[in-house]
Design a protein around this motif. Structure first.
Motif, PDB file in Angstrom:
ATOM      1  N   PHE A  87       0.822  -1.208   0.000  1.00 48.20           N
ATOM      2  CA  PHE A  87       0.000   0.000   0.000  1.00 48.20           C
ATOM      3  C   PHE A  87       0.860   1.263   0.000  1.00 48.20           C
ATOM      4  O   PHE A  87       1.944   1.290   0.589  1.00 48.20           O
ATOM      5  N   VAL A  88       0.350   2.325  -0.625  1.00 45.36           N
ATOM      6  CA  VAL A  88       0.844   3.692  -0.451  1.00 45.36           C
ATOM      7  C   VAL A  88      -0.356   4.617  -0.651  1.00 45.36           C
ATOM      8  O   VAL A  88      -0.762   4.874  -1.777  1.00 45.36           O
ATOM      9  N   GLN A 113      -7.010  -0.784  -3.587  1.00 47.84           N
ATOM     10  CA  GLN A 113      -6.300   0.366  -3.044  1.00 47.84           C
ATOM     11  C   GLN A 113      -4.796   0.107  -3.050  1.00 47.84           C
ATOM     12  O   GLN A 113      -3.989   1.020  -3.193  1.00 47.84           O
ATOM     13  N   PHE A 114      -4.418  -1.141  -2.909  1.00 50.30           N
ATOM     14  CA  PHE A 114      -3.004  -1.533  -2.934  1.00 50.30           C
ATOM     15  C   PHE A 114      -2.526  -1.663  -4.384  1.00 50.30           C
ATOM     16  O   PHE A 114      -3.299  -1.540  -5.332  1.00 50.30           O
ATOM     17  N   HIS A 115      -1.226  -1.930  -4.528  1.00 58.32           N
ATOM     18  CA  HIS A 115      -0.613  -2.074  -5.858  1.00 58.32           C
ATOM     19  C   HIS A 115      -0.351  -3.551  -6.138  1.00 58.32           C
ATOM     20  O   HIS A 115       0.650  -4.095  -5.670  1.00 58.32           O
ATOM     21  N   PRO A 116      -1.183  -4.211  -6.956  1.00 61.18           N
ATOM     22  CA  PRO A 116      -0.888  -5.603  -7.298  1.00 61.18           C
ATOM     23  C   PRO A 116       0.463  -5.761  -7.990  1.00 61.18           C
ATOM     24  O   PRO A 116       1.171  -6.748  -7.780  1.00 61.18           O
ATOM     25  N   GLU A 117       0.813  -4.777  -8.809  1.00 58.28           N
ATOM     26  CA  GLU A 117       2.059  -4.874  -9.581  1.00 58.28           C
ATOM     27  C   GLU A 117       3.302  -4.718  -8.705  1.00 58.28           C
ATOM     28  O   GLU A 117       4.423  -4.958  -9.169  1.00 58.28           O
ATOM     29  N   LYS A 118       3.114  -4.339  -7.443  1.00 57.56           N
ATOM     30  CA  LYS A 118       4.234  -4.221  -6.497  1.00 57.56           C
ATOM     31  C   LYS A 118       4.110  -5.229  -5.360  1.00 57.56           C
ATOM     32  O   LYS A 118       4.837  -5.137  -4.374  1.00 57.56           O
ATOM     33  N   SER A 119       3.175  -6.177  -5.514  1.00 55.88           N
ATOM     34  CA  SER A 119       2.856  -7.092  -4.413  1.00 55.88           C
ATOM     35  C   SER A 119       3.296  -8.528  -4.672  1.00 55.88           C
ATOM     36  O   SER A 119       2.696  -9.478  -4.157  1.00 55.88           O
ATOM     37  N   GLY A 120       4.338  -8.703  -5.470  1.00 56.24           N
ATOM     38  CA  GLY A 120       4.923 -10.021  -5.669  1.00 56.24           C
ATOM     39  C   GLY A 120       3.944 -11.036  -6.239  1.00 56.24           C
ATOM     40  O   GLY A 120       3.061 -10.699  -7.031  1.00 56.24           O
ATOM     41  N   GLU A 121       4.094 -12.284  -5.816  1.00 54.57           N
ATOM     42  CA  GLU A 121       3.263 -13.367  -6.332  1.00 54.57           C
ATOM     43  C   GLU A 121       1.789 -13.164  -6.011  1.00 54.57           C
ATOM     44  O   GLU A 121       0.916 -13.514  -6.804  1.00 54.57           O
ATOM     45  N   VAL A 122       1.513 -12.607  -4.841  1.00 58.82           N
ATOM     46  CA  VAL A 122       0.115 -12.350  -4.459  1.00 58.82           C
ATOM     47  C   VAL A 122      -0.544 -11.409  -5.455  1.00 58.82           C
ATOM     48  O   VAL A 122      -1.662 -11.639  -5.924  1.00 58.82           O
ATOM     49  N   GLY A 123       0.155 -10.342  -5.799  1.00 58.50           N
ATOM     50  CA  GLY A 123      -0.378  -9.373  -6.756  1.00 58.50           C
ATOM     51  C   GLY A 123      -0.534  -9.952  -8.142  1.00 58.50           C
ATOM     52  O   GLY A 123      -1.514  -9.675  -8.841  1.00 58.50           O
ATOM     53  N   LEU A 124       0.426 -10.770  -8.549  1.00 54.02           N
ATOM     54  CA  LEU A 124       0.341 -11.404  -9.869  1.00 54.02           C
ATOM     55  C   LEU A 124      -0.881 -12.312  -9.955  1.00 54.02           C
ATOM     56  O   LEU A 124      -1.560 -12.363 -10.990  1.00 54.02           O
ATOM     57  N   ARG A 125      -1.194 -13.005  -8.863  1.00 52.33           N
ATOM     58  CA  ARG A 125      -2.371 -13.876  -8.862  1.00 52.33           C
ATOM     59  C   ARG A 125      -3.661 -13.062  -8.988  1.00 52.33           C
ATOM     60  O   ARG A 125      -4.622 -13.499  -9.623  1.00 52.33           O
TER      61      ARG A 125
END
Length: 205
Positions: free
Chosen positions: A149-150, A185-197
Motif C-alpha cells: 500500500f501507499v 487500493q493496494f498495488h498488485p504490480e508491487k505485491s509479488g506473487e500475491v499481486g500477480l495472482r
C-alpha cells in the motif's frame, strides 16, 4: 487484450511488465478506441485526486470508460485509480469522481489513531469479506495475503461493495467492487506473487 489507460498519472511500466510476465496481452493507450476494443480495462493512478480526475477527463478517456463500464466490461482501478471510481473525494477540497462504486474517499488522518503515520505505506495483510471470498478477483487469494500500500485517503461508506480490508488502526478499504467494476487500493504490480495472482484472476473475469 487488457488496455491500461494512460492519462499522465500512474506507474504504467511496472503494471505492463507484470502483465507481460503473466503472458497477458496488454496495451498502454490514450486512444478511446482502444477501450472499445479491449476485453479488460485497468485504470492506474498515483498522486493527488483533483489533479488526476481533471487529467482523466481532459484526456477524453473518462466518458468512453464510463460507456464501457455501462456495457459490462471488466474494469479495475488501482490505488488512485480505484479512488477515482468512487462517487467523490475530500482530498484538498471536494471532487466528483466517476460514480461507478458507491462511496467516498476520506482522509485517513481523521479516522486512524494519531500515533500511526500517514501515508499508510508498506506491506499489510488482506482480510476478505464474505463478498470478497466469493469474488472472482480473489479466486487465487487467501485470507492474510500480504500486499503493498501507499495512500493517505481511503474508501468509506462503501460497506456493500467491500471485498477486502486491511487493518491500520481501523479496517481500511483494500478492495471494493460494484458489478463489473472493481478496485484495489493496494498495488498488485508491487505485491509479488500475491499481486500477480490477482492480476491473473482479473484477466480471467
Amino acid at each position: 487484450m487488457i488496455t491500461i489507460i494512460d492519462y499522465g498519472v500512474g506507474n504504467l511500466f511496472s503494471l505492463s511488465s507484470s502483465l507481460n510476465y503473466l503472458g497477458l496481452e496488454n496495451k498502454v493507450s490514450r486512444d478511446p478506441e482502444d477501450l472499445k476494443k479491449a476485453d479488460h480495462i485497468i485504470l492506474p493512478g498515483v498522486g493527488a485526486y483533483g489533479d488526476a480526475i481533471a487529467k482523466l477527463r481532459g484526456s477524453g478517456m473518462a466518458e468512453p470508460l464510463l460507456e464501457e463500464a455501462r456495457a459490462g466490461k471488466p474494469i479495475m482501478g488501482i490505488c488512485l485509480g480505484m479512488q477515482l471510481l468512487f462517487d467523490k473525494s475530500y482530498e484538498y477540497g471536494k471532487h466528483r469522481g466517476l460514480g461507478l462504486i458507491p462511496g467516498v474517499m476520506a482522509d485517513l488522518r481523521e479516522d486512524i489513531p494519531a500515533n500511526l503515520k500517514v501515508p499508510h505505506m508498506g506491506w499489510n495483510s488482506l482480510h476478505l469479506t464474505e463478498k470478497g471470498k466469493k469474488h472472482p478477483l480473489f479466486k487465487y487469494s487467501k485470507e492474510g495475503d500480504y500486499v503493498y500500500f501507499v495512500h493517505s485517503f481511503y474508501g468509506k461508506d462503501c460497506e456493500e461493495s467491500l471485498l477486502a480490508t486491511s487493518e491500520y488502526g481501523i479496517p481500511v478499504t483494500a478492495s471494493a467492487a460494484n458489478g463489473n467494476v472493481m478496485g484495489c487500493q493496494f498495488h498488485p504490480e508491487k505485491s509479488g506473487e500475491v499481486g500477480l495472482r490477482i492480476l491473473k484472476a482479473f484477466a480471467e473475469i
